[in-house]
Design a protein around this motif. Structure first.
Motif, PDB file in Angstrom:
ATOM      1  N   PRO A   9     -35.434 -48.039  10.994  1.00 54.83           N
ATOM      2  CA  PRO A   9     -36.289 -48.479  12.098  1.00 54.83           C
ATOM      3  C   PRO A   9     -36.506 -49.984  12.056  1.00 54.83           C
ATOM      4  N   PRO A  10     -36.886 -50.583  13.180  1.00 54.24           N
ATOM      5  CA  PRO A  10     -37.225 -52.005  13.195  1.00 54.24           C
ATOM      6  C   PRO A  10     -38.413 -52.291  12.288  1.00 54.24           C
ATOM      7  N   ARG A  11     -38.452 -53.518  11.764  1.00 54.90           N
ATOM      8  CA  ARG A  11     -39.615 -53.928  10.981  1.00 54.90           C
ATOM      9  C   ARG A  11     -40.872 -53.898  11.840  1.00 54.90           C
ATOM     10  N   ILE A  12     -40.739 -54.376  13.065  1.00 55.90           N
ATOM     11  CA  ILE A  12     -41.846 -54.285  14.018  1.00 55.90           C
ATOM     12  C   ILE A  12     -41.250 -54.103  15.402  1.00 55.90           C
ATOM     13  N   GLU A  13     -41.985 -53.372  16.247  1.00 65.72           N
ATOM     14  CA  GLU A  13     -41.439 -53.012  17.553  1.00 65.72           C
ATOM     15  C   GLU A  13     -42.571 -52.857  18.559  1.00 65.72           C
ATOM     16  N   ALA A  14     -42.337 -53.362  19.767  1.00 69.57           N
ATOM     17  CA  ALA A  14     -43.221 -53.116  20.900  1.00 69.57           C
ATOM     18  C   ALA A  14     -42.510 -52.155  21.840  1.00 69.57           C
ATOM     19  N   ARG A  15     -43.222 -51.103  22.225  1.00 71.29           N
ATOM     20  CA  ARG A  15     -42.661 -50.123  23.155  1.00 71.29           C
ATOM     21  C   ARG A  15     -43.546 -50.026  24.392  1.00 71.29           C
ATOM     22  N   GLY A  16     -43.011 -50.500  25.505  1.00 71.13           N
ATOM     23  CA  GLY A  16     -43.735 -50.396  26.765  1.00 71.13           C
ATOM     24  C   GLY A  16     -45.110 -51.031  26.749  1.00 71.13           C
ATOM     25  N   VAL A  17     -45.243 -52.162  26.067  1.00 71.25           N
ATOM     26  CA  VAL A  17     -46.549 -52.793  25.911  1.00 71.25           C
ATOM     27  C   VAL A  17     -46.996 -53.458  27.220  1.00 71.25           C
ATOM     28  N   THR A  18     -48.169 -53.040  27.676  1.00 66.74           N
ATOM     29  CA  THR A  18     -48.797 -53.632  28.850  1.00 66.74           C
ATOM     30  C   THR A  18     -50.178 -54.136  28.465  1.00 66.74           C
ATOM     31  N   VAL A  19     -50.500 -55.341  28.909  1.00 70.16           N
ATOM     32  CA  VAL A  19     -51.819 -55.919  28.664  1.00 70.16           C
ATOM     33  C   VAL A  19     -52.375 -56.394  29.999  1.00 70.16           C
ATOM     34  N   ARG A  20     -53.590 -55.911  30.325  1.00 71.71           N
ATOM     35  CA  ARG A  20     -54.271 -56.328  31.547  1.00 71.71           C
ATOM     36  C   ARG A  20     -55.576 -57.020  31.189  1.00 71.71           C
ATOM     37  N   PHE A  21     -55.830 -58.130  31.842  1.00 69.13           N
ATOM     38  CA  PHE A  21     -57.121 -58.810  31.761  1.00 69.13           C
ATOM     39  C   PHE A  21     -57.735 -58.749  33.155  1.00 69.13           C
ATOM     40  N   GLY A  22     -58.554 -57.729  33.385  1.00 66.36           N
ATOM     41  CA  GLY A  22     -59.057 -57.522  34.735  1.00 66.36           C
ATOM     42  C   GLY A  22     -57.896 -57.184  35.659  1.00 66.36           C
ATOM     43  N   GLY A  23     -57.748 -57.977  36.716  1.00 68.30           N
ATOM     44  CA  GLY A  23     -56.648 -57.736  37.638  1.00 68.30           C
ATOM     45  C   GLY A  23     -55.353 -58.432  37.256  1.00 68.30           C
ATOM     46  N   LEU A  24     -55.383 -59.215  36.174  1.00 74.57           N
ATOM     47  CA  LEU A  24     -54.192 -59.952  35.738  1.00 74.57           C
ATOM     48  C   LEU A  24     -53.386 -59.117  34.764  1.00 74.57           C
ATOM     49  N   VAL A  25     -52.104 -58.962  35.056  1.00 70.89           N
ATOM     50  CA  VAL A  25     -51.197 -58.270  34.142  1.00 70.89           C
ATOM     51  C   VAL A  25     -50.476 -59.329  33.308  1.00 70.89           C
ATOM     52  N   ALA A  26     -50.909 -59.476  32.051  1.00 65.54           N
ATOM     53  CA  ALA A  26     -50.329 -60.502  31.185  1.00 65.54           C
ATOM     54  C   ALA A  26     -48.995 -60.069  30.603  1.00 65.54           C
ATOM     55  N   LEU A  27     -48.847 -58.769  30.336  1.00 66.46           N
ATOM     56  CA  LEU A  27     -47.588 -58.182  29.878  1.00 66.46           C
ATOM     57  C   LEU A  27     -47.380 -56.885  30.647  1.00 66.46           C
ATOM     58  N   ASP A  28     -46.146 -56.667  31.078  1.00 66.78           N
ATOM     59  CA  ASP A  28     -45.854 -55.507  31.911  1.00 66.78           C
ATOM     60  C   ASP A  28     -44.711 -54.696  31.308  1.00 66.78           C
ATOM     61  N   SER A  29     -45.076 -53.647  30.536  1.00 68.77           N
ATOM     62  CA  SER A  29     -44.109 -52.702  29.962  1.00 68.77           C
ATOM     63  C   SER A  29     -43.005 -53.415  29.166  1.00 68.77           C
ATOM     64  N   VAL A  30     -43.427 -54.244  28.227  1.00 65.48           N
ATOM     65  CA  VAL A  30     -42.479 -55.040  27.447  1.00 65.48           C
ATOM     66  C   VAL A  30     -42.011 -54.268  26.221  1.00 65.48           C
ATOM     67  N   ASP A  31     -40.700 -54.235  26.029  1.00 66.30           N
ATOM     68  CA  ASP A  31     -40.075 -53.676  24.830  1.00 66.30           C
ATOM     69  C   ASP A  31     -39.475 -54.821  24.017  1.00 66.30           C
ATOM     70  N   LEU A  32     -39.626 -54.749  22.704  1.00 69.03           N
ATOM     71  CA  LEU A  32     -39.043 -55.748  21.801  1.00 69.03           C
ATOM     72  C   LEU A  32     -38.961 -55.149  20.412  1.00 69.03           C
ATOM     73  N   ALA A  33     -37.848 -55.368  19.727  1.00 66.92           N
ATOM     74  CA  ALA A  33     -37.675 -54.834  18.377  1.00 66.92           C
ATOM     75  C   ALA A  33     -37.116 -55.918  17.464  1.00 66.92           C
ATOM     76  N   VAL A  34     -37.603 -55.937  16.227  1.00 72.13           N
ATOM     77  CA  VAL A  34     -37.132 -56.877  15.214  1.00 72.13           C
ATOM     78  C   VAL A  34     -36.523 -56.065  14.074  1.00 72.13           C
ATOM     79  N   PRO A  35     -35.193 -55.932  14.031  1.00 72.44           N
ATOM     80  CA  PRO A  35     -34.554 -55.136  12.986  1.00 72.44           C
ATOM     81  C   PRO A  35     -34.683 -55.790  11.616  1.00 72.44           C
ATOM     82  N   PRO A  36     -34.490 -55.031  10.541  1.00 75.69           N
ATOM     83  CA  PRO A  36     -34.536 -55.611   9.190  1.00 75.69           C
ATOM     84  C   PRO A  36     -33.506 -56.725   9.025  1.00 75.69           C
TER      85      PRO A  36
END
Length: 281
Positions: A9-36
């Motif tokens: 598995p990746p050392r660290i991984e984001a799966r479908g990460v979404t971040v909202r600040f009120g009505g602002l979508v700062a991240l929209d379903s972001v995927d990212l993986a950092v393999p060993p």
């Protein structure tokens, strides 16, 4: 969630990460993986969401939806301190250093936080000072200081250090906890071109020799492209490109948004000048 049997598995991984600040979508379903044992780059303009994603990965910010995994285990609700104990370290855009400590003491303190936590109490609370603990600590601390070219500064208080040297010290301190994955936030900021080249060589050497994985956020796009195995590109919280440096460099959307806009305008100006010269000949 865990990795499938037989895969690493990746050392660290984001799966479908979404971040909202009120009505602002700062991240929209972001995927990212950092393999060993890899270097992964993350680029994008100011406001693209890079710092927000770093905060989510390091445990400083809980995503509105999606998940963060370390070595295949869901750590979305795990604290930043617990993620650090699992092998995550990070640096910040602005070095967070202790003015009363020397360069070497910063690295010693970080080393003892991972390898000799009881000594930290002695060092900081009982006025025991930073007495030498043993040959292995000396070897590791001095090796890190030498690798980051900080040996000439070991006895200096950090309050008088130039910004570039302070940034190198923050990286050294992060490495002293022997992380499995290191998140680097603008590590070349404040460094000149020679120092930047030396830093790139040092970091890629650490990956090759010790297997640490790096996630690199940088405004110096050429540095990212020169170091990374895979590059992710964010634009207004959306990932618009992912691939090898050559693939990202050739991506029309990336060239237009980040890499090629100024270059293309310069080429147009040159072509226009050449056309005018031919017309007047």
């Amino acid at each position: 969630m865990t990795a499938l049997a037989g895969t690493t598995p990746p050392r660290i991984e984001a799966r479908g990460v979404t971040v909202r600040f009120g009505g602002l979508v700062a991240l929209d379903s972001v995927d990212l993986a950092v393999p060993p044992g890899s270097v992964v780059g993350l680029v994008g303009p100011n406001g693209a969401g890079k710092s927000t994603l770093f905060a989510v990965l390091s445990g400083l910010l809980r995503p509105s939806s999606g998940a963060v995994l370390m070595d295949g285990r869901d750590v979305t609700s795990v604290s930043a301190q617990a993620r650090a104990r699992r092998g995550l370290a990070r640096t910040f855009q602005h070095p967070e250093l202790f003015p009363g400590l020397t360069v070497r003491e910063h690295v010693v303190l970080a080393y003892r936080l991972r390898h000799a936590r009881r000594r930290v109490w002695t060092d900081l609370v009982t006025a025991g000072g930073f007495r030498r603990a043993g040959a292995e600590e000396d070897r590791r601390v001095d090796g890190i200081l030498a690798a980051l070219r900080l040996t000439p500064h070991v006895h200096l208080p950090v309050s008088g250090l130039p910004l570039g040297t302070g940034r190198l010290l923050e990286i050294a301190r992060a490495l002293a906890v022997d992380p499995d994955v290191l998140l680097l936030d603008e590590p070349s900021s404040g460094l000149d071109s020679r120092e930047t080249d030396e830093l790139a060589s040092t970091l890629t050497g650490l990956v090759a020799e010790h297997g640490v994985s790096l996630l690199l956020v940088e405004h110096d796009v050429e540095l990212v492209l020169g170091m990374s195995d895979v590059v992710h590109v964010l634009d207004f919280g959306v990932k618009i490109s992912e691939g090898t440096p050559s693939e990202v460099r050739a991506d029309p959307a990336v060239r237009a948004a980040y890499l090629g806009a100024e270059h293309d305008e310069a080429e147009k100006d040159v072509d226009k000048d050449e056309d005018e010269e031919r017309a007047s000949a």
